[in-house]
Design a protein around this motif. Sequence first.
Motif, PDB file in Angstrom:
ATOM      1  N   VAL A  95       0.852  -1.194   0.000  1.00 45.08           N
ATOM      2  CA  VAL A  95       0.000   0.000   0.000  1.00 45.08           C
ATOM      3  C   VAL A  95       0.887   1.244   0.000  1.00 45.08           C
ATOM      4  N   SER A  96       0.591   2.200  -0.851  1.00 42.62           N
ATOM      5  CA  SER A  96       1.364   3.445  -0.849  1.00 42.62           C
ATOM      6  C   SER A  96       1.240   4.111   0.518  1.00 42.62           C
ATOM      7  N   PRO A  97       2.354   4.554   1.108  1.00 43.68           N
ATOM      8  CA  PRO A  97       2.317   5.116   2.465  1.00 43.68           C
ATOM      9  C   PRO A  97       1.795   6.553   2.495  1.00 43.68           C
ATOM     10  N   GLU A  98       0.546   6.715   2.079  1.00 45.38           N
ATOM     11  CA  GLU A  98      -0.109   8.013   2.091  1.00 45.38           C
ATOM     12  C   GLU A  98      -1.293   7.937   3.046  1.00 45.38           C
ATOM     13  N   PRO A  99      -1.365   8.807   4.053  1.00 47.35           N
ATOM     14  CA  PRO A  99      -2.419   8.708   5.086  1.00 47.35           C
ATOM     15  C   PRO A  99      -3.767   9.263   4.638  1.00 47.35           C
ATOM     16  N   ILE A 100      -4.372   8.594   3.654  1.00 46.39           N
ATOM     17  CA  ILE A 100      -5.698   8.967   3.176  1.00 46.39           C
ATOM     18  C   ILE A 100      -6.645   7.797   3.423  1.00 46.39           C
ATOM     19  N   ALA A 101      -7.938   8.065   3.373  1.00 46.58           N
ATOM     20  CA  ALA A 101      -8.951   7.096   3.805  1.00 46.58           C
ATOM     21  C   ALA A 101      -8.794   5.721   3.171  1.00 46.58           C
TER      22      ALA A 101
ATOM     23  N   ASP B 255       6.020  13.393   7.361  1.00 48.91           N
ATOM     24  CA  ASP B 255       5.789  14.843   7.390  1.00 48.91           C
ATOM     25  C   ASP B 255       4.320  15.195   7.150  1.00 48.91           C
ATOM     26  N   ARG B 256       3.468  14.166   6.963  1.00 54.44           N
ATOM     27  CA  ARG B 256       2.035  14.396   6.756  1.00 54.44           C
ATOM     28  C   ARG B 256       1.232  13.649   7.816  1.00 54.44           C
ATOM     29  N   ILE B 257       0.044  14.195   8.107  1.00 55.56           N
ATOM     30  CA  ILE B 257      -0.807  13.589   9.123  1.00 55.56           C
ATOM     31  C   ILE B 257      -2.148  13.159   8.519  1.00 55.56           C
ATOM     32  N   GLY B 258      -2.643  12.029   8.999  1.00 55.88           N
ATOM     33  CA  GLY B 258      -4.004  11.590   8.731  1.00 55.88           C
ATOM     34  C   GLY B 258      -4.643  11.343  10.093  1.00 55.88           C
TER      35      GLY B 258
END
Length: 465
Positions: free
Chosen positions: A220-226, A252-255
């Motif tokens: 899974v791409s490590p992007e904090p989206i739903a 550096d990003r938050i979900g």
Amino acid sequence: MKIKFGTDGWRGIIAQDFTFENLTKVAIATAKHYKKHKKIKNGLVIGYDTRFLSKEFAEHVATVIANFGVKVLLSDGYCPTPAVSLAIPKFNCAGGVVITASHNPYKYNGYKLKADFGGPEEVENIVKVENQANKMPKTEIEKVKRSFDQLKQKGLIELVDLKKLYIDDLKAKIDIEAIKNSGLKIAHDAMYGAGQKILTELIPSAVVIHNEFNPSFGGVSPEPIAKNLGELMKLVPEKKFDVGLATDGDADRIGAVDENGNFVDPQRVFAILLKYFYEDKGLRGDVVKTVSVGLMVDKLAKKYGLKVYELPVGFKHVATLMVTKDIMIGGEESGGIGVKTHIPERDGLFLGLTICEMIVKRGKKLSEIVDEIFAEIGPHYYKRIDLHTTESHKNKILRRLKRGLREVAGFKVNSVLTIDGYKFFFDEGWLLIRASGTEPLLRFYCEADDPEKVDKILDWAVNLG
């Protein structure tokens, strides 16, 4: 193959265009550019994430740069991008490099340039490094002769514990004791990224998933989206956690996920943080947002009498304004937000802990904090669709948009903003269509006062011919 820096650094597929050979060219260009910097005697800071070969790539970059007589402070292990940004002004360095492709799929790696102020390097300097890398003569590459170990013995490469420096800074800026003493139950999805094994250092009772080294990120791409946080969204209500946090590949990003397991999209995160810093923390200053950030921020800023700057996508634009003007908070739709009390940089763990602090200090659940915003400025619903497409189809869509639209899905267009892509405003909402700066895809963003309206507009937009 041409080296191209996008919205957030140079990224490429490992072994295809992100190679040691190309990395050598970029590293030499970096060394030559920063050699002119007034702080260069203190060197450059280099860090890296948990991706495949990131450590080896970082050591290679350190070796190349040190071969040109520039001292390198190299992280002694993987660390979040904000740890590098924090270390640069702490050590009074000329700048820094982070080996990371952030939220991109596992087959990518990347190279971020950081400025002396502790944030993304300014656009004009990135362009200079890019241009120099693309015309690098073979004679310069042949100057790289000394090994990593030789340069380390000479003191030109020094290993530094950037993770400890970063953790100590978080302790000084967040009321960690209040969070610990409150008994707040926190779940963190580290997404196998560089933010792993940090939250539990600060809050030992926190539960962390995907907290081990896995360069493929579990597929899974490590992007904090739903769409990537199903496990966290299920875990939080099932185990009765008060809040779920997620950080991307370089942290550096938050979900965020509320106590009911609902994803709190970054538009809402930006709004609740703006409210908290203004009302509870007493911060003052203007607001910066990129073009993909919605109307909630504008409405709150208007209520507080704050000026709003709207910029192209890319935190480098936000950071430049943060160091040249009195900016209280600035950020992007992707969950990357900077605050004046910290560094002019996105920091997922800092923001996640701030959300925890907010819940404790306000004595309210995260869902209640979001509802409070809606009660003040009205309901806002948001969704983004990323469409992987061909170059010809992408260009066809962009040509269609350039000709203009009078309506979107039956809603009259009132105005258009074209600083980055095409943003069409209609009553109580907007649609933005832009090409990604780091991947071969089109992004469709929509915000409106009704979730069905958002779905209708996005369905119409992705089928636009």
